[in-house]
Design an enzyme around this catalytic site. Sequence first.
Site, PDB file in Angstrom:
ATOM      1  N   HIS A 118       1.813  11.542  -5.198  1.00  0.00           N
ATOM      2  CA  HIS A 118       3.099  12.222  -5.379  1.00  0.00           C
ATOM      3  C   HIS A 118       3.724  11.807  -6.703  1.00  0.00           C
ATOM      4  O   HIS A 118       3.102  11.070  -7.491  1.00  0.00           O
ATOM      5  CB  HIS A 118       4.025  12.005  -4.174  1.00  0.00           C
TER       6      HIS A 118
ATOM      7  N   HIS B 160       3.596   8.096  -7.949  1.00  0.00           N
ATOM      8  CA  HIS B 160       2.329   7.649  -8.540  1.00  0.00           C
ATOM      9  C   HIS B 160       2.161   8.266  -9.928  1.00  0.00           C
ATOM     10  O   HIS B 160       1.703   7.614 -10.864  1.00  0.00           O
ATOM     11  CB  HIS B 160       1.137   8.089  -7.676  1.00  0.00           C
TER      12      HIS B 160
ATOM     13  N   CYS C  78       3.657  -6.659   7.856  1.00  0.00           N
ATOM     14  CA  CYS C  78       4.025  -5.259   7.611  1.00  0.00           C
ATOM     15  C   CYS C  78       2.792  -4.521   7.106  1.00  0.00           C
ATOM     16  O   CYS C  78       2.242  -4.866   6.055  1.00  0.00           O
ATOM     17  CB  CYS C  78       5.151  -5.149   6.582  1.00  0.00           C
TER      18      CYS C  78
ATOM     19  N   CYS D 292       3.201  -2.855   3.636  1.00  0.00           N
ATOM     20  CA  CYS D 292       3.068  -3.773   2.490  1.00  0.00           C
ATOM     21  C   CYS D 292       1.713  -4.462   2.493  1.00  0.00           C
ATOM     22  O   CYS D 292       1.342  -5.093   1.507  1.00  0.00           O
ATOM     23  CB  CYS D 292       4.133  -4.860   2.527  1.00  0.00           C
TER      24      CYS D 292
ATOM     25  N   CYS E 205      11.287  -4.336   7.730  1.00  0.00           N
ATOM     26  CA  CYS E 205      10.803  -4.393   6.349  1.00  0.00           C
ATOM     27  C   CYS E 205      11.757  -3.539   5.508  1.00  0.00           C
ATOM     28  O   CYS E 205      11.975  -2.369   5.828  1.00  0.00           O
ATOM     29  CB  CYS E 205       9.382  -3.842   6.247  1.00  0.00           C
TER      30      CYS E 205
ATOM     31  N   HIS F  70       9.760  -0.297   4.113  1.00  0.00           N
ATOM     32  CA  HIS F  70       9.191   0.711   5.018  1.00  0.00           C
ATOM     33  C   HIS F  70      10.063   0.992   6.232  1.00  0.00           C
ATOM     34  O   HIS F  70       9.742   1.880   7.020  1.00  0.00           O
ATOM     35  CB  HIS F  70       7.773   0.290   5.436  1.00  0.00           C
TER      36      HIS F  70
ATOM     37  N   LYS G  17      14.307   6.371  -1.524  1.00  0.00           N
ATOM     38  CA  LYS G  17      13.052   6.244  -2.264  1.00  0.00           C
ATOM     39  C   LYS G  17      12.107   7.390  -1.888  1.00  0.00           C
ATOM     40  O   LYS G  17      11.941   7.697  -0.713  1.00  0.00           O
ATOM     41  CB  LYS G  17      12.376   4.910  -1.933  1.00  0.00           C
TER      42      LYS G  17
ATOM     43  N   LYS H  77       5.820   9.035   0.926  1.00  0.00           N
ATOM     44  CA  LYS H  77       5.174   9.920   1.885  1.00  0.00           C
ATOM     45  C   LYS H  77       5.730   9.675   3.278  1.00  0.00           C
ATOM     46  O   LYS H  77       6.032  10.608   4.019  1.00  0.00           O
ATOM     47  CB  LYS H  77       3.669   9.666   1.854  1.00  0.00           C
TER      48      LYS H  77
HETATM   49  N1  MSP Z   1      -2.549  -0.450  -3.433  1.00  0.00           N
HETATM   50  C1  MSP Z   1      -1.327  -1.060  -3.785  1.00  0.00           C
HETATM   51  C2  MSP Z   1      -1.360  -1.561  -5.206  1.00  0.00           C
HETATM   52  C3  MSP Z   1      -2.482  -2.475  -5.553  1.00  0.00           C
HETATM   53  S1  MSP Z   1      -2.483  -2.885  -7.241  1.00  0.00           S
HETATM   54  C4  MSP Z   1      -3.560  -4.087  -7.418  1.00  0.00           C
HETATM   55  C5  MSP Z   1      -0.173  -0.091  -3.629  1.00  0.00           C
HETATM   56  N2  MSP Z   1      -0.473   1.211  -3.615  1.00  0.00           N
HETATM   57  S2  MSP Z   1       0.604   2.416  -3.494  1.00  0.00           S
HETATM   58  O1  MSP Z   1      -0.181   3.621  -3.341  1.00  0.00           O
HETATM   59  O2  MSP Z   1       1.551   2.138  -2.481  1.00  0.00           O
HETATM   60  O3  MSP Z   1       1.300   2.522  -4.869  1.00  0.00           O
HETATM   61  C6  MSP Z   1       2.511   1.859  -5.168  1.00  0.00           C
HETATM   62  C7  MSP Z   1       2.902   2.238  -6.573  1.00  0.00           C
HETATM   63  O4  MSP Z   1       3.047   3.668  -6.676  1.00  0.00           O
HETATM   64  C8  MSP Z   1       4.238   1.702  -7.041  1.00  0.00           C
HETATM   65  O5  MSP Z   1       4.167   0.364  -7.477  1.00  0.00           O
HETATM   66  C9  MSP Z   1       4.533   2.674  -8.160  1.00  0.00           C
HETATM   67  O6  MSP Z   1       3.696   2.407  -9.245  1.00  0.00           O
HETATM   68  C10 MSP Z   1       4.122   3.996  -7.540  1.00  0.00           C
HETATM   69  N3  MSP Z   1       5.202   4.571  -6.736  1.00  0.00           N
HETATM   70  C11 MSP Z   1       5.110   4.993  -5.447  1.00  0.00           C
HETATM   71  N4  MSP Z   1       6.312   5.523  -5.061  1.00  0.00           N
HETATM   72  C12 MSP Z   1       7.188   5.454  -6.079  1.00  0.00           C
HETATM   73  C13 MSP Z   1       8.533   5.864  -6.257  1.00  0.00           C
HETATM   74  N5  MSP Z   1       9.236   6.484  -5.332  1.00  0.00           N
HETATM   75  N6  MSP Z   1       9.096   5.621  -7.461  1.00  0.00           N
HETATM   76  C14 MSP Z   1       8.414   5.004  -8.478  1.00  0.00           C
HETATM   77  N7  MSP Z   1       7.154   4.618  -8.324  1.00  0.00           N
HETATM   78  C15 MSP Z   1       6.497   4.819  -7.149  1.00  0.00           C
HETATM   79  O7  MSP Z   1       0.949  -0.546  -3.552  1.00  0.00           O
END
Ligand code: MSP
Length: 650
Positions: free
Chosen positions: A18, A21, A126, A129, A143, A146, A296, A299
Amino acid sequence: MNRFFITTPIYYVNAKPHLGHAYTTIVVDALARFHALLGEEVFFLTGSDEHGDKIAEAAKKAGQTPKEYADAISGLFSSLWPKLGITPKRFIRTTDPDHKEAVKRALQLVYDKGDIYFGEYGGHYCKGCERFLTEKELVDGLCPDHKVKPEYIAEKNYFFRMSKYQGALLEHIKANPDFIRPRQYRNEVVSLLESGALEDLCISRPKSRLTWGIELPFDDNFVTYVWFDALMNYLTAIGWPDDPDFSKWWDVAEHVVAKDILKPHAVFWPTMLLAMGLPLYKRLNVHGYWLVRDTKMSKSLGNVVEPLAMAEHAGLSGMRYFLLREMVFGSDASFSDEALIGRFNADLANDLGNLANRSLAMTHKYFGGTVPEADAPQAADTELARLGREAMANFVQLFGAAQFSRALEALWELVRGLNKYIDAMAPWTLFKEGDTKRLGTVMAMVLGGLRQVAVCLLPVMPEAAEKLLTQLGQETSGINLAKEAETFAPLPAGTAVAATSNLFPRMEAPARDETAPRPKAAKDKAKAAKAAKAPAAKPEPEAEVAFEDFAKLDLRVATVLTAAPVPGADRLYAVTVDVGEAEPRPVVAGLAEYFPAEDLVGRQVVLVANLKPRKLRGTVSHGMILAVKHADGMALLTPSAPVAPGDRVS
Ligand code: MSP
């Protein structure tokens, strides 16, 4: 040659990509392009994180094996990035054989050192996390990220002796103030490390509960999953441990993450590196969240924006510009269609788009499309050059410091400065007066400035910046930003430029939310709407006119340059429009009740160009802008695609 190694988090494959990312990945792509433009050798890494409870569960729900499921979602991420103009050097998957092998080597290394032990622990786990949360981290027992109650888990597992490295990490952060930026996150980590004993990190799961992980090399009844596995990707992707070249990249490693995974990156990861006897990464860049109506975007909360839909709506360049300009790196930012359209229309359609459109059109009109010779500079030119150099130097410094929003603000000083310079130099007057020498200097200066803006924008919006450079008759490769930022030069004489630009056609406002409070002008529209609902007598057909009579009308497309209220006349704007003539044309238009003045600027409208000049409230109008009065207000007639100002309507 300087080097730059930059990474995104590797994303979980339990959900489709989304905007959150996409944001991080666009930031990293922009930084990678920026450093390459400075002449550095760059490695941009992204990928997918595929082991662990969440993914095993999501696969089960989908009726697939974890690997089948991971293949499908990982494919969604890897195929999305090129569609967003993102060009990573490697897309790593934690299921890649070289990664799994290297994780085992790391585990053995730390185990042999005595920093992994077997023990029992009970805590609040969690799943979102993928880690145990401390009592202090819980908010009302939930948490904070979440919003779910973590599961209490007590079992025998392997632990990494993270606490042993607490002091060394704190010392490193204090000695390297820029290790974590922006500063608020560095301070957060320092106070966490200073506030008490760090817990050890649980790094395993018994196979009886989870098999979807990497088997421990020293106990085949357990697997490792998520953090010890995922964080290692930053090393395995560059060939650790066997490729002696890995340190060429590791010495210059920078990570970009959002604040949700600050602790794993600022505490787990550096302590793991210390235990492995490796140098720490150079820098961690942390940003805030994209919010939708104060929540925030995620998903699990069901409020996500689809990256491709956004790219389709605003164009790839518009999307990338908005994301980098709107979010102050480190703080949260709100996403809404209104914010996107407002920012796009103000900065891109009006400021930059208009600058490009009028500069190219004037070069064609006054010099047949070939850049003229610049004469000796006058005070205004020297001042523009100073502004240009300053704006570019600020842009380079701020962008390099991950302050993207401020960097673009600094660059827009130049964009706006160029528009003001055109207005003040009034090329149309110089043309009328036959001052070709001065006119040539002004045009060459403006085009040179536009080129500098395009060069700075290459990392931000590669697509549009390259188009603009091509329109200016410039190469799009072989450019060094560091050199460019030192000088401000008129565009070389003899360069052939395109006739039109039209990079950023205005975005239309979204359909109005009927529940929202209505602005004043809308009240009158409501009255009109009511009247419109009453059955109306069918209008009598107007008397016919011969084609020759119709052809007497000179209808032209005009671009609105300025609009300001006519003093003492509520409904009128004094407007100037570009109709492809040597100078802007003043027109009085009865649009003030329906459009804010700034909404008109940059729009293309249809003008009755051969109407006898008419004095309206003391101001002479040289034409009439065509509009349709309808039940909901007023709509402007506008070409369905941008065209050159002055084009005839027939
Ligand atoms: N798999 C772990 C990361 C491991 S790194 C060694 C993870 N994955 S995640 O799919 O949850 O991705 C989290 C990351 O996605 C956040 O740190 C950020 O880079 C991005 N984001 C996800 N949602 C976001 C927002 N709503 N706003 C900004 N960034 C966001 O954690």
